[in-house]
Design an enzyme around this catalytic site. Structure first.
Site, PDB file in Angstrom:
ATOM      1  N   TYR A  67      -7.993  -6.094  11.254  1.00 37.52           N
ATOM      2  CA  TYR A  67      -7.129  -4.954  11.583  1.00 37.52           C
ATOM      3  C   TYR A  67      -7.137  -4.712  13.084  1.00 37.52           C
ATOM      4  O   TYR A  67      -6.086  -4.598  13.713  1.00 37.52           O
ATOM      5  CB  TYR A  67      -7.637  -3.718  10.840  1.00 37.52           C
ATOM      6  CG  TYR A  67      -6.777  -2.481  11.019  1.00 37.52           C
ATOM      7  CD1 TYR A  67      -5.488  -2.420  10.494  1.00 37.52           C
ATOM      8  CD2 TYR A  67      -7.262  -1.352  11.684  1.00 37.52           C
ATOM      9  CE1 TYR A  67      -4.705  -1.280  10.636  1.00 37.52           C
ATOM     10  CE2 TYR A  67      -6.492  -0.212  11.829  1.00 37.52           C
ATOM     11  CZ  TYR A  67      -5.208  -0.177  11.305  1.00 37.52           C
ATOM     12  OH  TYR A  67      -4.437   0.959  11.447  1.00 37.52           O
ATOM     13  N   THR A  96       0.833  -1.219   0.000  1.00 35.21           N
ATOM     14  CA  THR A  96       0.000   0.000   0.000  1.00 35.21           C
ATOM     15  C   THR A  96       0.862   1.261   0.000  1.00 35.21           C
ATOM     16  O   THR A  96       0.351   2.352  -0.220  1.00 35.21           O
ATOM     17  CB  THR A  96      -0.965   0.025   1.211  1.00 35.21           C
ATOM     18  OG1 THR A  96      -0.201  -0.108   2.421  1.00 35.21           O
ATOM     19  CG2 THR A  96      -1.981  -1.093   1.132  1.00 35.21           C
ATOM     20  N   VAL A 106       8.207  -7.125   6.203  1.00 35.85           N
ATOM     21  CA  VAL A 106       8.587  -7.338   7.615  1.00 35.85           C
ATOM     22  C   VAL A 106       7.930  -8.579   8.216  1.00 35.85           C
ATOM     23  O   VAL A 106       8.304  -8.999   9.309  1.00 35.85           O
ATOM     24  CB  VAL A 106       8.303  -6.095   8.503  1.00 35.85           C
ATOM     25  CG1 VAL A 106       9.122  -4.902   8.025  1.00 35.85           C
ATOM     26  CG2 VAL A 106       6.832  -5.768   8.573  1.00 35.85           C
TER      27      VAL A 106
END
Ligand code: UDP
Length: 331
Positions: free
Chosen positions: A145, A35, A57
């Site tokens: 999320y 993104t 990551v």
């Protein structure tokens, strides 16, 4: 200082990198460009104190040399993005955070975690102080999320308490400014893009739901003040300026001088009805509060979007409003 910024090519990450470079620090930006975009930090690339590496990551975080500070900002953050990338969002909040913490432990660095007002879910306490535990639906569409960030907070604190890592947690409320992707699906970029194009401005539900909106420059100051402190947090960083989505849409239509009309679209599942930070702790601990008036901030952001449109940087096709609502509804 040498600072690692995960998500360094994203909206918030790129502003953090820019401010750190201005301050004279050395910056290592890590991003997988899912993104984020290298264009967001293109203006820093010639600076010898700036490095950008394509790194996921969730796989590994290895950085050569000294590191004094890790700012862990890698994650999809727009509801449209994280609903399209549910597994990646859960992975970066969990595995990615553990990798960032391992790096901080290995280097003896402080780590600041970008957490979110989403940990409060659809809040039953208003405004939200850090002591509120939240009202989150783990199996709703936003759970990927919200729960990733709640886990990220827990694992960060566990590293502090058990392994002695110097950590801090900031809970970030709705933030806007230049370099938001015009098609990222969030209210402010959608409203500005639609108003500038003369298209209908899509307001979800009856538009009475509120958010409290903060200009990115204020947010960056708050985060770096937290980074410079030794505080563990969590500390809310946001602007208590609360506004309904209908009023925000009308304000943006007026500030852009647009002839757009409002189009009402279905309200996303589990969309929080209200949200406003209690910023008492940030004021007391960090002597921080937002400075930029929201109207000035909206005008600066509109100017940036106008220039983006003029230089045709907007290459993604705009998401159709019904398609957006469909995704948000979890179908
Ligand atoms: N929203 C809206 N129109 C849009 C996009 C979002 O009315 O085109 C609403 C959305 O339903 C929510 C609010 O604006 O009530 C803020 O949404 P956003 O995605 O910006 O952030 P978040 O929900 O994560 O606070």
């Amino acid at each position: 200082m040498r600072v690692v910024v995960t998500g360094g090519a994203g909206f918030l990450g790129s502003h953090l990198c820019e401010r750190l470079i201005e301050r004279g620090e050395r910056v290592v930006a890590l991003d997988n460009f899912v993104t984020g975009a290298a264009a967001n930090v293109a203006h820093l690339q010639d600076n010898p104190r700036f490095e950008l590496h394509q790194v996921d990551v969730t796989r590994d975080v290895t950085v050569d040399g000294d590191v004094d500070l890790v700012l862990h900002f890698a994650s999809p953050a727009s509801p449209v993005d994280y609903l399209e990338l549910p597994i990646e969002t859960l992975e970066v909040g969990s595995i990615g955070t553990m990798h960032a913490l391992a790096l901080a432990k290995d280097k003896g660095a402080r780590l600041v975690l970008a957490s979110t007002s989403e940990v409060y879910g659809d809040p039953e306490v208003h405004p939200q102080p850090e002591t509120y535990w939240g009202n989150v639906n783990p199996i709703g569409p936003r759970g990927v999320y919200d729960e990733a960030k709640r886990f990220a907070e827990a694992v960060t604190l566990a590293h502090r308490n058990t392994l002695g890592v110097n950590t801090g947690i900031v809970r970030i409320f709705n933030t806007f400014g230049p370099r938001m992707r015009p098609n990222d699906g969030r209210a402010i970029p959608n409203f500005i893009r639609q108003a500038l194009a003369g298209e209908p401005v899509t307001v979800a539900g009856d538009g009475s739901q509120t958010r409290s909106i903060c200009y990115v420059d204020d947010l960056v100051t708050g985060i770096l003040t937290m980074a410079d402190s030794g505080h563990a947090g969590p500390v809310n960083i946001g602007n208590p300026h609360e506004i309904s989505m209908k009023d925000l849409a009308e304000w943006i239509i007026s500030l852009t001088g647009s002839s757009s009309v409002i189009q009402y679209i279905p309200r996303p599942v589990d969309d929080p009805s209200v949200r406003r930070p209690d910023t008492t702790l940030a004021q007391e601990l960090l002597d921080w509060q937002p400075q930029v008036a929201i109207e000035d901030a909206l005008l600066r952001t509109i100017d940036w979007f106008r220039a983006e449109v003029a230089t045709a940087h907007i290459t993604e096709p705009p998401l159709d409003a019904r398609e957006t609502a469909h995704i948000l509804a979890g179908h």
